[in-house]
Design an enzyme around this catalytic site. Structure first.
Site, PDB file in Angstrom:
ATOM      1  N   TRP A  25       0.782  -1.105   0.051  1.00 53.59           N
ATOM      2  CA  TRP A  25       0.035   0.047   0.024  1.00 53.59           C
ATOM      3  C   TRP A  25       0.844   1.186  -0.058  1.00 53.59           C
ATOM      4  O   TRP A  25       1.855   1.398   0.796  1.00 53.59           O
ATOM      5  CB  TRP A  25      -0.639   0.037   1.237  1.00 53.59           C
ATOM      6  CG  TRP A  25      -1.379   1.235   1.705  1.00 53.59           C
ATOM      7  CD1 TRP A  25      -0.748   2.347   2.556  1.00 53.59           C
ATOM      8  CD2 TRP A  25      -2.562   1.832   1.148  1.00 53.59           C
ATOM      9  NE1 TRP A  25      -1.805   3.269   2.594  1.00 53.59           N
ATOM     10  CE2 TRP A  25      -2.642   3.164   1.749  1.00 53.59           C
ATOM     11  CE3 TRP A  25      -3.642   1.509   0.539  1.00 53.59           C
ATOM     12  CZ2 TRP A  25      -3.994   3.782   1.602  1.00 53.59           C
ATOM     13  CZ3 TRP A  25      -5.041   2.367   0.071  1.00 53.59           C
ATOM     14  CH2 TRP A  25      -4.810   3.448   0.869  1.00 53.59           C
ATOM     15  N   ASN A  27       0.349   5.636   0.173  1.00 56.24           N
ATOM     16  CA  ASN A  27      -0.266   6.904   0.297  1.00 56.24           C
ATOM     17  C   ASN A  27       0.849   7.959   0.082  1.00 56.24           C
ATOM     18  O   ASN A  27       1.409   8.041  -0.725  1.00 56.24           O
ATOM     19  CB  ASN A  27      -1.427   7.094   1.100  1.00 56.24           C
ATOM     20  CG  ASN A  27      -1.125   7.039   2.629  1.00 56.24           C
ATOM     21  OD1 ASN A  27      -0.697   5.831   3.231  1.00 56.24           O
ATOM     22  ND2 ASN A  27      -0.996   7.990   3.575  1.00 56.24           N
ATOM     23  N   ASP A  28       0.773   9.046   0.846  1.00 53.96           N
ATOM     24  CA  ASP A  28       1.369  10.287   0.611  1.00 53.96           C
ATOM     25  C   ASP A  28       3.058  10.273   0.216  1.00 53.96           C
ATOM     26  O   ASP A  28       3.604   9.388   0.852  1.00 53.96           O
ATOM     27  CB  ASP A  28       1.458  11.146   1.834  1.00 53.96           C
ATOM     28  CG  ASP A  28       0.201  11.378   2.785  1.00 53.96           C
ATOM     29  OD1 ASP A  28      -0.866  10.755   2.036  1.00 53.96           O
ATOM     30  OD2 ASP A  28       0.144  11.951   3.793  1.00 53.96           O
ATOM     31  N   GLN A  44       4.601   7.089   2.318  1.00 57.45           N
ATOM     32  CA  GLN A  44       3.656   6.313   3.164  1.00 57.45           C
ATOM     33  C   GLN A  44       3.695   5.062   2.782  1.00 57.45           C
ATOM     34  O   GLN A  44       2.964   4.704   1.462  1.00 57.45           O
ATOM     35  CB  GLN A  44       2.322   7.162   3.429  1.00 57.45           C
ATOM     36  CG  GLN A  44       2.409   8.221   4.303  1.00 57.45           C
ATOM     37  CD  GLN A  44       3.068   8.060   5.749  1.00 57.45           C
ATOM     38  OE1 GLN A  44       2.217   7.678   6.388  1.00 57.45           O
ATOM     39  NE2 GLN A  44       4.225   8.187   6.079  1.00 57.45           N
ATOM     40  N   PHE A  84       4.547   8.302  10.102  1.00 58.46           N
ATOM     41  CA  PHE A  84       3.585   8.979   9.374  1.00 58.46           C
ATOM     42  C   PHE A  84       4.385  10.182   8.480  1.00 58.46           C
ATOM     43  O   PHE A  84       5.453  10.301   8.478  1.00 58.46           O
ATOM     44  CB  PHE A  84       2.612   9.863  10.138  1.00 58.46           C
ATOM     45  CG  PHE A  84       1.368   8.984  10.424  1.00 58.46           C
ATOM     46  CD1 PHE A  84       1.323   7.693  10.293  1.00 58.46           C
ATOM     47  CD2 PHE A  84       0.081   9.250  10.709  1.00 58.46           C
ATOM     48  CE1 PHE A  84       0.378   6.811  10.304  1.00 58.46           C
ATOM     49  CE2 PHE A  84      -1.196   8.612  10.878  1.00 58.46           C
ATOM     50  CZ  PHE A  84      -0.904   7.329  10.800  1.00 58.46           C
ATOM     51  N   SER A  85       3.498  11.139   7.754  1.00 62.51           N
ATOM     52  CA  SER A  85       4.515  11.645   6.710  1.00 62.51           C
ATOM     53  C   SER A  85       5.138  12.846   7.328  1.00 62.51           C
ATOM     54  O   SER A  85       5.195  13.373   8.456  1.00 62.51           O
ATOM     55  CB  SER A  85       3.059  12.616   5.871  1.00 62.51           C
ATOM     56  OG  SER A  85       2.531  11.673   5.220  1.00 62.51           O
ATOM     57  N   ARG A 153       0.682  16.773  12.870  1.00 59.92           N
ATOM     58  CA  ARG A 153       1.320  15.798  12.027  1.00 59.92           C
ATOM     59  C   ARG A 153       1.848  16.688  10.783  1.00 59.92           C
ATOM     60  O   ARG A 153       1.275  17.585  10.472  1.00 59.92           O
ATOM     61  CB  ARG A 153       0.472  14.618  11.633  1.00 59.92           C
ATOM     62  CG  ARG A 153      -0.739  14.913  10.986  1.00 59.92           C
ATOM     63  CD  ARG A 153      -1.380  13.415  10.631  1.00 59.92           C
ATOM     64  NE  ARG A 153      -2.768  13.664  10.066  1.00 59.92           N
ATOM     65  CZ  ARG A 153      -4.052  13.570  10.764  1.00 59.92           C
ATOM     66  NH1 ARG A 153      -3.826  13.698  12.190  1.00 59.92           N
ATOM     67  NH2 ARG A 153      -5.016  13.670  10.288  1.00 59.92           N
ATOM     68  N   TRP A 297      -9.085   9.623  -0.170  1.00 63.79           N
ATOM     69  CA  TRP A 297      -9.387   8.626   1.018  1.00 63.79           C
ATOM     70  C   TRP A 297     -10.728   8.038   0.852  1.00 63.79           C
ATOM     71  O   TRP A 297     -11.078   7.022   1.535  1.00 63.79           O
ATOM     72  CB  TRP A 297      -9.161   9.370   2.428  1.00 63.79           C
ATOM     73  CG  TRP A 297      -7.832   9.465   2.522  1.00 63.79           C
ATOM     74  CD1 TRP A 297      -6.923  10.692   2.787  1.00 63.79           C
ATOM     75  CD2 TRP A 297      -6.833   8.359   2.966  1.00 63.79           C
ATOM     76  NE1 TRP A 297      -5.598  10.140   3.263  1.00 63.79           N
ATOM     77  CE2 TRP A 297      -5.803   8.688   3.275  1.00 63.79           C
ATOM     78  CE3 TRP A 297      -7.385   7.060   3.183  1.00 63.79           C
ATOM     79  CZ2 TRP A 297      -4.630   7.804   3.852  1.00 63.79           C
ATOM     80  CZ3 TRP A 297      -6.109   6.125   3.642  1.00 63.79           C
ATOM     81  CH2 TRP A 297      -4.916   6.648   3.972  1.00 63.79           C
TER      82      TRP A 297
HETATM   83  C1  FRU Z   1      -2.666  12.056   4.693  1.00 63.20           C
HETATM   84  C2  FRU Z   1      -2.542  11.308   5.843  1.00 63.20           C
HETATM   85  C3  FRU Z   1      -1.313  12.303   6.812  1.00 63.20           C
HETATM   86  C4  FRU Z   1      -0.622  11.383   7.436  1.00 63.20           C
HETATM   87  C5  FRU Z   1      -0.607   9.931   6.581  1.00 63.20           C
HETATM   88  C6  FRU Z   1      -0.867   8.620   7.197  1.00 63.20           C
HETATM   89  O1  FRU Z   1      -2.979  11.458   3.558  1.00 63.20           O
HETATM   90  O2  FRU Z   1      -3.605  11.086   6.639  1.00 63.20           O
HETATM   91  O3  FRU Z   1      -2.186  13.257   7.582  1.00 63.20           O
HETATM   92  O4  FRU Z   1       0.701  11.714   8.105  1.00 63.20           O
HETATM   93  O5  FRU Z   1      -1.751  10.179   5.705  1.00 63.20           O
HETATM   94  O6  FRU Z   1      -0.406   7.643   6.408  1.00 63.20           O
END
Ligand code: FRU
Length: 489
Positions: A25, A27-28, A44, A84-85, A153, A297
């Site tokens: 997976w 994400n960011d 991520q 996290f990010s 964050r 999301w």
């Molecule tokens: C944004 C987010 C960030 C967080 C990360 C977690 O998509 O929710 O705020 O750090 O993804 O994976």
């Protein structure tokens, strides 16, 4: 036509010019930095599943932002939580002391996300690399910023020359907070930015703050010296039904950001459904490159997937355009796309332009008339429709037949309008496996949409012979540049 692609995984093939992870997976985008001749992309990453899990920072690098080399995972979860990010800086002067004189470290500033007994605490931490970003050591004094909050964050850090300090912007619930530091380890609170128009319950994520010089003027010539600061952040509501990426233009005095965006004006970076959590590259000279997660999301964890789930947007270069007394960001695919794009001698078959079944970049010149033009990308069975009106500046992208309906009917069709487009006759499409990014005008309107067609598109249907078009194979080795660049004035 046989469109079977040997690399196909089921019917979901990897994109050609968009980053996708080796497996698992994504994400960011995180820690975007140009260093040692490479554009580094940390991201991520949950390597053990196809949904959001215990987050790591994956790592890839590229010399041209088109071809990515996978590298070992950079950061693993630890006793302080998941990773996290966050962002990455080159600490040239070794202010942190993690490196040595003459060998400044790369320092990752990221969020530790800790969930214990139903309570979530997010704090900011450091890791440093002495080998150009390949391997990292976590700082023994982590976390470096921990007021004990739940939504706190996504630190983005940069060096502010006039103040001679590091500046951190991070999201704290419904606001962006600004901190400063001389050594990356001790952070001092400076200010808070609020938009004044927050909806109850919305949460801000992944802010960025950077200066830009305006390109042109509607009413007056700019000296080219003027600096405008841009604050960007992503907004989401708790049930995730709504999300977007906002930006404000204003000033930054080393301590606080003051918006000059007129009240009531909502500037959105991407008008499509699939663009979130973008941030810009650090340490790049003379251009500002933005990359986001090409997703939403609301349905990201349910998208069709076999080996991996998630892609990044194609990197974009930002330009700041003056518009009356206000400013607007324009975005273009980075020039590396055009450098490596080979003109494709596409044939017309009636009103259909035959496509190569590979990633391609289509540049269109539309007649300026008060009529809605219809375009369609199709494989003969399904199609993705684009409707454009150059007069009313309305745009519709309809993916009804190429997007899973069970992810939510509200995501099948996107209608939008951006009145500020100056050259609506110019339309560009970056078409890749599973995504279309549409750049309209001089890049004032960008619209990113995913699609899942059973077979690659083979035709681009235009509703009129009058529409002029050029087609380029994206990511092909050809070095010939398209005559017409997006940056026409
Ligand atoms: C944004 C987010 C960030 C967080 C990360 C977690 O998509 O929710 O705020 O750090 O993804 O994976």
């Amino acid at each position: 036509m046989d469109n079977k692609d040997k690399t196909a995984v089921g019917s979901y093939r990897r994109p050609g010019v968009h980053f996708s992870p080796p497996s698992g997976w994504v994400n960011d985008p995180n820690g975007l930095i140009y260093f040692g001749g490479y554009y580094h992309l940390y991201y991520q990453y949950y390597p053990d599943g196809l949904t959001h899990g215990a987050m790591h920072w994956g790592h890839a690098r590229s010399v041209d932002l088109l071809h990515w080399e996978y590298l070992p995972v950079a950061l693993y979860p630890d006793e302080h939580g998941e990773i996290f990010s966050g962002s990455m800086v080159y600490d040239r002067e070794n202010t942190s002391g993690f490196g040595t004189d003459g060998n400044g470290p790369l320092v990752a500033v990221f969020t530790h996300h800790l969930e214990r007994g139903g309570t979530v605490i997010q704090s900011q931490s450091l890791a440093y690399s002495l080998d150009g970003g390949n391997s990292f050591l976590k700082y023994a004094g982590n976390p470096v910023l921990n007021p004990g909050l739940r939504d706190f964050r996504d630190p983005k850090v940069f060096f502010h020359e006039p103040e001679g300090r590091w500046i951190m912007v991070l999201s704290a619930g419904q606001e962006v907070q600004i901190y400063s530091s001389v050594n990356l380890k001790e952070w001092e609170y400076r200010s808070t930015f609020q938009s004044g128009d927050q909806e109850p319950g919305e949460i801000w994520e992944c802010p960025d703050l950077f200066p830009m010089t305006p390109e042109n003027g509607d009413t007056e010539k700019t000296s080219g010296q003027e600096q405008v600061w841009i604050l960007t952040f992503s907004v989401i509501i708790p049930d995730r039904k709504y999300s977007c990426v906002r930006y404000f233009t204003g000033t930054f005095n080393g301590s606080s950001f003051t918006s000059k965006t007129p009240a009531g004006e909502k500037k959105i970076l991407d008008l499509g459904y699939d663009f979130y959590a973008p941030v810009t590259y650090e340490n790049v000279q003379s251009r500002r490159i933005l990359m986001g997660w090409q997703n939403r999301w609301a349905y990201a964890e349910r998208l069709p997937a076999v080996k991996y789930r998630g892609t990044m947007s194609f990197p974009r270069e930002l330009k700041l355009m003056r518009s009356g007394t206000d400013y607007r960001l324009a975005q273009y695919p980075v020039r590396e796309l055009l450098d490596a794009a080979a003109p494709y001698p596409a044939q017309r078959d009636g009103a259909a332009v035959l496509l190569p079944g590979q990633p391609c970049y289509i540049t269109l010149e539309l007649p300026l008339r008060d009529e809605t033009r219809e375009f369609c990308l199709t494989n003969g069975h399904n199609c993705l429709k684009i409707l454009v009106n150059t007069n009313t500046k309305e745009l519709e992208i309809n993916r009804t037949s190429v997007f899973p309906e069970d992810l939510g009917k509200e995501w099948l069709c996107r209608k939008t309008c951006l009145r500020e487009i100056k050259h609506p006759e110019s339309l560009r499409l970056l078409v890749d496996t599973n995504s279309v990014e549409l750049f309209w005008g001089e890049g004032e309107a960008v619209c990113s949409m995913l699609y899942y067609a059973k077979a690659a598109f083979t035709k681009f249907l235009t509703d009129h012979q009058e529409v002029r078009y050029e087609l380029y194979l994206a990511g092909a080795e050809g070095r010939e540049k398209p005559d017409e660049s997006m940056q026409k004035k």
